[in-house]
Write an enzyme that holds these catalytic residues in place. Sequence first.
Site, PDB file in Angstrom:
ATOM      1  N   LYS A  22      -2.473  52.327 -24.079  1.00  0.00           N
ATOM      2  CA  LYS A  22      -2.471  50.852 -24.045  1.00  0.00           C
ATOM      3  C   LYS A  22      -2.832  50.291 -25.416  1.00  0.00           C
ATOM      4  O   LYS A  22      -2.169  49.396 -25.931  1.00  0.00           O
ATOM      5  CB  LYS A  22      -3.494  50.347 -23.014  1.00  0.00           C
ATOM      6  CG  LYS A  22      -3.777  48.857 -23.143  1.00  0.00           C
ATOM      7  CD  LYS A  22      -4.789  48.358 -22.139  1.00  0.00           C
ATOM      8  CE  LYS A  22      -6.201  48.288 -22.645  1.00  0.00           C
ATOM      9  NZ  LYS A  22      -6.498  47.174 -23.556  1.00  0.00           N
ATOM     10  N   ASN A  23      -3.897  50.814 -26.009  1.00  0.00           N
ATOM     11  CA  ASN A  23      -4.367  50.221 -27.257  1.00  0.00           C
ATOM     12  C   ASN A  23      -3.458  50.532 -28.441  1.00  0.00           C
ATOM     13  O   ASN A  23      -3.573  49.914 -29.490  1.00  0.00           O
ATOM     14  CB  ASN A  23      -5.800  50.673 -27.549  1.00  0.00           C
ATOM     15  CG  ASN A  23      -6.796  49.982 -26.635  1.00  0.00           C
ATOM     16  OD1 ASN A  23      -6.433  49.099 -25.857  1.00  0.00           O
ATOM     17  ND2 ASN A  23      -8.054  50.395 -26.717  1.00  0.00           N
ATOM     18  N   CYS A 116     -14.740  35.250 -22.380  1.00  0.00           N
ATOM     19  CA  CYS A 116     -14.948  36.649 -22.740  1.00  0.00           C
ATOM     20  C   CYS A 116     -15.478  37.488 -21.597  1.00  0.00           C
ATOM     21  O   CYS A 116     -16.343  37.060 -20.854  1.00  0.00           O
ATOM     22  CB  CYS A 116     -15.914  36.732 -23.908  1.00  0.00           C
ATOM     23  SG  CYS A 116     -15.081  36.318 -25.403  1.00  0.00           S
ATOM     24  N   ARG A 121     -16.198  37.746 -28.457  1.00  0.00           N
ATOM     25  CA  ARG A 121     -15.271  38.577 -29.241  1.00  0.00           C
ATOM     26  C   ARG A 121     -14.691  37.713 -30.342  1.00  0.00           C
ATOM     27  O   ARG A 121     -13.604  37.171 -30.233  1.00  0.00           O
ATOM     28  CB  ARG A 121     -14.178  39.144 -28.342  1.00  0.00           C
ATOM     29  CG  ARG A 121     -14.700  40.330 -27.548  1.00  0.00           C
ATOM     30  CD  ARG A 121     -13.676  40.929 -26.671  1.00  0.00           C
ATOM     31  NE  ARG A 121     -13.090  42.126 -27.227  1.00  0.00           N
ATOM     32  CZ  ARG A 121     -12.398  43.003 -26.504  1.00  0.00           C
ATOM     33  NH1 ARG A 121     -12.200  42.795 -25.238  1.00  0.00           N
ATOM     34  NH2 ARG A 121     -11.890  44.081 -27.067  1.00  0.00           N
ATOM     35  N   ASP A 305     -15.014  52.332 -24.875  1.00  0.00           N
ATOM     36  CA  ASP A 305     -14.175  52.284 -23.673  1.00  0.00           C
ATOM     37  C   ASP A 305     -14.410  53.490 -22.756  1.00  0.00           C
ATOM     38  O   ASP A 305     -14.064  53.462 -21.579  1.00  0.00           O
ATOM     39  CB  ASP A 305     -12.689  52.238 -24.054  1.00  0.00           C
ATOM     40  CG  ASP A 305     -12.298  50.910 -24.671  1.00  0.00           C
ATOM     41  OD1 ASP A 305     -13.133  49.988 -24.687  1.00  0.00           O
ATOM     42  OD2 ASP A 305     -11.148  50.780 -25.140  1.00  0.00           O
ATOM     43  N   ARG A 396      -4.672  46.191 -15.919  1.00  0.00           N
ATOM     44  CA  ARG A 396      -4.462  45.834 -17.332  1.00  0.00           C
ATOM     45  C   ARG A 396      -4.331  47.093 -18.181  1.00  0.00           C
ATOM     46  O   ARG A 396      -3.711  47.049 -19.253  1.00  0.00           O
ATOM     47  CB  ARG A 396      -5.639  45.003 -17.850  1.00  0.00           C
ATOM     48  CG  ARG A 396      -5.634  43.549 -17.397  1.00  0.00           C
ATOM     49  CD  ARG A 396      -6.695  42.762 -18.139  1.00  0.00           C
ATOM     50  NE  ARG A 396      -6.789  43.247 -19.492  1.00  0.00           N
ATOM     51  CZ  ARG A 396      -7.920  43.634 -20.092  1.00  0.00           C
ATOM     52  NH1 ARG A 396      -9.067  43.554 -19.471  1.00  0.00           N
ATOM     53  NH2 ARG A 396      -7.901  44.075 -21.331  1.00  0.00           N
TER      54      ARG A 396
HETATM   55  C1  UD1 Z   1     -10.274  47.354 -29.624  1.00  0.00           C
HETATM   56  C2  UD1 Z   1      -9.729  47.874 -28.319  1.00  0.00           C
HETATM   57  C3  UD1 Z   1     -10.814  47.871 -27.263  1.00  0.00           C
HETATM   58  C4  UD1 Z   1     -12.035  48.641 -27.763  1.00  0.00           C
HETATM   59  C5  UD1 Z   1     -12.471  48.128 -29.125  1.00  0.00           C
HETATM   60  C6  UD1 Z   1     -13.597  48.948 -29.752  1.00  0.00           C
HETATM   61  C7  UD1 Z   1      -7.404  47.229 -28.365  1.00  0.00           C
HETATM   62  C8  UD1 Z   1      -6.308  46.401 -27.783  1.00  0.00           C
HETATM   63  N1  UD1 Z   1      -8.642  47.028 -27.896  1.00  0.00           N
HETATM   64  O1  UD1 Z   1     -10.694  46.012 -29.393  1.00  0.00           O
HETATM   65  O2  UD1 Z   1     -10.295  48.491 -26.083  1.00  0.00           O
HETATM   66  O3  UD1 Z   1     -13.085  48.460 -26.830  1.00  0.00           O
HETATM   67  O4  UD1 Z   1     -11.376  48.157 -30.041  1.00  0.00           O
HETATM   68  O5  UD1 Z   1     -13.225  50.284 -29.854  1.00  0.00           O
HETATM   69  O6  UD1 Z   1      -7.165  48.089 -29.199  1.00  0.00           O
HETATM   70  N2  UD1 Z   1     -15.806  41.801 -34.384  1.00  0.00           N
HETATM   71  C9  UD1 Z   1     -16.266  40.734 -35.115  1.00  0.00           C
HETATM   72  N3  UD1 Z   1     -15.326  39.913 -35.706  1.00  0.00           N
HETATM   73  C10 UD1 Z   1     -13.992  40.123 -35.581  1.00  0.00           C
HETATM   74  C11 UD1 Z   1     -13.540  41.225 -34.822  1.00  0.00           C
HETATM   75  C12 UD1 Z   1     -14.485  42.058 -34.227  1.00  0.00           C
HETATM   76  O7  UD1 Z   1     -17.455  40.504 -35.242  1.00  0.00           O
HETATM   77  O8  UD1 Z   1     -13.204  39.342 -36.132  1.00  0.00           O
HETATM   78  C13 UD1 Z   1     -16.794  42.715 -33.709  1.00  0.00           C
HETATM   79  C14 UD1 Z   1     -16.672  42.670 -32.183  1.00  0.00           C
HETATM   80  O9  UD1 Z   1     -17.404  41.604 -31.629  1.00  0.00           O
HETATM   81  C15 UD1 Z   1     -17.196  44.019 -31.787  1.00  0.00           C
HETATM   82  C16 UD1 Z   1     -16.791  44.924 -32.959  1.00  0.00           C
HETATM   83  O10 UD1 Z   1     -16.479  44.047 -34.043  1.00  0.00           O
HETATM   84  O11 UD1 Z   1     -18.596  43.995 -31.707  1.00  0.00           O
HETATM   85  C17 UD1 Z   1     -15.615  45.818 -32.677  1.00  0.00           C
HETATM   86  O12 UD1 Z   1     -14.534  45.065 -32.225  1.00  0.00           O
HETATM   87  P1  UD1 Z   1     -13.025  45.478 -32.536  1.00  0.00           P
HETATM   88  O13 UD1 Z   1     -12.992  46.831 -33.137  1.00  0.00           O
HETATM   89  O14 UD1 Z   1     -12.384  44.360 -33.287  1.00  0.00           O
HETATM   90  O15 UD1 Z   1     -12.400  45.548 -31.091  1.00  0.00           O
HETATM   91  P2  UD1 Z   1     -10.988  45.030 -30.628  1.00  0.00           P
HETATM   92  O16 UD1 Z   1      -9.971  45.270 -31.687  1.00  0.00           O
HETATM   93  O17 UD1 Z   1     -11.135  43.667 -30.054  1.00  0.00           O
END
Ligand code: UD1
Length: 416
Positions: A22-23, A116, A121, A305, A396
Amino acid sequence: MSKLKIEGGIPLRGETELQGSKNAVLPILAASLLAQGPCEIENVPRLSDVRAALEILRHLGCSASMEGRCAAVDTKGLCRWEIPEELMGRMRSSVMFLGAILARMGRVSLTLPGGCELGPRPIDLHLDAMRALGAQVSEEGGRLTLTAEALHGGTVLLRLPSVGATENALIAACLAKGETEIINAAREPEIEDLAAFLTAMGARVSGAGTSRIRVEGAASLHGARHRVIPDRIAAATCLAACAAAGGEVTVKGARQDHLGAFLAVLEKMGVSLEFGADYIRARTPGQLKAPGTVETGPYPAFPTDGQPPLLAACLTAAGETKFVENMFENRFRHVSELMKMGARAQVRGRVCTLRGGALHGAQVEAADLRGGAALAVAALAARGESLIGGLSHIERGYDGLAGVLQDLGARAFEID
Ligand code: UD1
């Protein structure tokens, strides 16, 4: 509303073929927007998030369809650059379209991914990355608009190795003029898969899978065919199910190299693992041992995850386990539901402490995707029948979870 009914307490025995990731597929579908010709993506899992991504592509004017587990995308009719709130709200990963629409259309407008489920997020890192490539960002009434006459290469320095921000930067940089360097990039296997797809489209990317990615921008990219990698979190869920319920399961397509930290914990618990060229076989010989402390972190650390399904398995292990959740603030919502099944657990902020014991069937409700998987894992280990509501969360990310569990010998059914 359909539910998952599980008759637990039966050791598992069987073999299942892993779904596509999925990711990996979600950013790949977004990246298909960059192609001037048709793209074919194979091994696409049938998920509500994938349907939402295809709908966004169609809304933008592309043709996007799914036949079996192959998605076809053609950007010939691409004419829009905004995503309506309703489509944005359908899946959190819709923010993955930011870099692709901006790079291809010179502007993009979308609403903030709201409501959220795992805690805040933010997308500040995504926006900073787009700014570093020359975008102007404005926000009005919860709607973001980014514009750039022409993106240029630049240095994207990420404060945290965010998966989504790395992917957005990588996608946008492929059509930016000049060279981009992404520093402190996330290293997840899904990023390597995205880079492989972009490379097949003619992009020049190096270093994906390391914390420093380099991209030499191109004027245009062509269509490509790509096969999505197997889903390491779905694999982790099946292995956790075997740990919880006992027995022996074979997960075909599971890749040892993508699951290192997760497998190390299973082995510590006493699950015996066998690795074949294209499968992982798990055997649970009896009473499991608690693994001690498990801390989530960015890849290659233990995946956030994988925390909910493993936590469920630890409920049957002798001794105390402590989970420290470093990635998301609100990622223990399954614990209160697990307690209805007899779990002895306590959550304090980002730490959950639990002691293994006997579980019994109960009526529970999934509040998010992986939390739902945790309930299924616990239900397999529990004596008696469980009814798990909130199946839409599970759909999902899992392509027919009931069927997968049946392959593994479980008595699991989807009911209305
Ligand atoms: C992706 C995965 C999700 C997984 C996560 C962490 C997909 C579609 N989803 O989510 O399943 O749980 O990686 O392995 O691939 N953050 C910020 N600012 C930002 C972006 C992120 O502060 O602009 C923080 C988030 O709040 C979180 C951390 O960074 O604490 C990691 O998030 P991120 O790696 O961005 O996760 P996703 O890409 O949303």
